[in-house]
Write an enzyme that holds these catalytic residues in place. Structure first.
Site, PDB file in Angstrom:
ATOM      1  N   TYR A  55      56.372  17.779   5.378  1.00 20.51           N
ATOM      2  CA  TYR A  55      57.700  17.974   4.779  1.00 20.51           C
ATOM      3  C   TYR A  55      57.593  19.017   3.666  1.00 20.51           C
ATOM      4  O   TYR A  55      56.682  18.955   2.839  1.00 20.51           O
ATOM      5  CB  TYR A  55      58.233  16.652   4.199  1.00 20.51           C
ATOM      6  CG  TYR A  55      59.564  16.836   3.511  1.00 20.51           C
ATOM      7  CD1 TYR A  55      60.750  16.665   4.214  1.00 20.51           C
ATOM      8  CD2 TYR A  55      59.640  17.211   2.167  1.00 20.51           C
ATOM      9  CE1 TYR A  55      61.977  16.863   3.604  1.00 20.51           C
ATOM     10  CE2 TYR A  55      60.858  17.415   1.554  1.00 20.51           C
ATOM     11  CZ  TYR A  55      62.020  17.246   2.270  1.00 20.51           C
ATOM     12  OH  TYR A  55      63.231  17.454   1.664  1.00 20.51           O
ATOM     13  N   GLU A 111      65.171  23.508   3.186  1.00 24.48           N
ATOM     14  CA  GLU A 111      64.310  22.415   3.648  1.00 24.48           C
ATOM     15  C   GLU A 111      63.704  22.724   5.012  1.00 24.48           C
ATOM     16  O   GLU A 111      64.410  23.159   5.917  1.00 24.48           O
ATOM     17  CB  GLU A 111      65.125  21.122   3.738  1.00 24.48           C
ATOM     18  CG  GLU A 111      64.288  19.904   4.075  1.00 24.48           C
ATOM     19  CD  GLU A 111      65.142  18.655   4.271  1.00 24.48           C
ATOM     20  OE1 GLU A 111      65.046  17.732   3.446  1.00 24.48           O
ATOM     21  OE2 GLU A 111      65.913  18.606   5.243  1.00 24.48           O
TER      22      GLU A 111
END
Ligand code: ADP
Ligand code: MG
Length: 388
Positions: A110, A198
């Site tokens: 992530y 992101e």
């Protein structure tokens, strides 16, 4: 403004951030063969382009081993309503799908750049445990989340990127690639005036390469004036009314109710919507005409509200601070002369020269209800809309 995955990946590509080979975004099944060709040898991944996360689990990301499978998937996906935990129960209709070459995933990481409001600078949030929702991880295993604050002027420093790379267990031969990638993602964040960039997941492939498999980019609308390219992109989430409002500088969000609200100031707009709810009604929109609230803007706001056929009453709630109430009343009256309002109107003014303002409205002879408090106005609007 939110960018779709393929738009985000287009930006990434320009900044040298590795993304999978792609056939691009398509809207019709007939465009698929050419897209598969552009993406290269299969298998491929077909991805619904909607502004919501959690597509994978909801059936919005599908693997196709053969062109025939891809064709079946595309036919089913285009036009379906995708329901994910982020879309609400009605879901979002899929009008575009992205055709990417499938990657051979060894590990999912992530990685995101967000704005840390407390520190007043961009901050990288990363975790070696990617693929899952970061909120879930933050709740159950907060120690697995890394943070690295970035100096907005100097950008990401080499030592910071390397520190992240070690913590994320990036394969040593890819250290240089990771440093470039992280630096470029911060640069995207800064250059686009983003709130969020992101990459979930950022993957390590079986061959040990790094690839951004997903892209979520959200930018700050207040900076659109200096983001020509973004401003020219169609905001696919916006309804025609929202687009029109944006053009004339009015903040507008369409809602499901029956009471059209025209308010100045976002805080007052929220309070007005709450009051309407409390009085048993439901707002048809959030609308902030801004501090100015002149005749021109009030006219535009009326026009935008009246395009919504669900509207059964209009509630104007304006605070005369910078602008005096009598000026605002003149604006409302001028607007009402230009457009035919065929639903009941409730007006509440408060602030400087409120007496003069109300007197102007009452003298006008135009049909409207003048209310004298927010609560009074909300109740009268709900009654006028026949909701109570
Ligand atoms: P969302 O975040 O909306 O669920 P993602 O793009 O992150 O959508 O995709 C969900 C999952 O699907 C990823 O975590 C990954 O495992 C898989 N996936 C997505 N794109 C590819 C790809 N190009 N190749 C292989 N697997 C993929
Ligand atoms: Mg994702």
């Amino acid at each position: 403004m939110k960018l779709l995955e393929f738009q985000g990946k287009d930006v990434f590509r320009r900044y040298g951030i590795p993304v999978p080979p792609t056939g691009g975004a398509i809207q019709k099944p007939a465009q698929l063969p050419a897209a598969l060709k552009r993406a290269g040898k299969g298998p491929w991944v077909i991805k619904a382009q909607v502004l919501a996360g959690g597509r994978g689990k909801a059936g919005g990301v599908k693997l196709a081993k053969t062109p025939k499978e891809a064709s079946e998937i595309v036919k089913n996906m285009l036009g379906m309503r995708l329901i994910t935990p982020q879309t609400g129960e009605k879901g979002i209709k899929v009008g575009t799908v992205l055709v990417d070459k499938a990657s051979d995933i060894a590990r999912e990481i992530y990685f995101s750049v967000v704005l840390d409001r407390k520190l007043g600078c961009p901050t990288i949030i990363a975790s070696a445990e990617g693929g899952v929702e970061i909120e879930h991880l933050a709740h159950h295993k907060p120690e697995a989340i890394l943070r690295e604050a970035v100096d907005p002027v100097a950008g990401l420093k080499g030592y910071q990127a390397r520190r992240l790379a070690f913590a994320l267990k990036i394969p040593t031969p890819q250290l240089g690639v990771f440093v470039k990638m992280a630096t470029a993602l911060v640069k995207v964040f800064m250059d686009l005036d983003a709130n969020l960039v992101e990459v979930n997941p950022l993957i390590v492939t079986a061959k040990g390469e790094l690839v951004a498999l997903d892209a979520k980019v959200t930018t700050d609308d207040n900076a659109l004036f200096r983001q020509k390219e973004l401003a020219d992109m169609t905001d696919i989430e916006a309804t025609p009314a929202e687009k029109e409002a944006k053009k004339v500088g009015i903040s507008f969000v369409g809602l499901d109710g029956t009471i059209g609200c025209m308010v100045n100031g976002a805080g007052l707009a929220m309070a007005t919507m709450d009051s309407v709810h409390l009085a048993g009604g439901s707002p048809a929109n959030f609308l902030d005409v801004g501090g100015g609230a002149n005749a021109e803007q009030v006219t535009r706001a009326f026009q935008i509200i009246m395009k919504d056929k669900k509207v059964k009453a209009v509630l104007i709630n304006i605070f005369g601070g910078i602008m005096r109430c009598d000026t605002i009343a003149e604006g409302v009256l001028a607007a009402l002369k230009k457009i035919k309002l065929n639903v009941p109107l409730v007006v509440r003014l408060e602030g400087t020269n409120v007496k003069e303002g109300r007197a102007l409205l009452q003298k006008s002879g135009l049909k409207m209800t003048v209310a004298d408090s927010l609560w009074d106005a909300a109740q009268k609007a709900v009654a006028a809309a026949g909701e109570n």
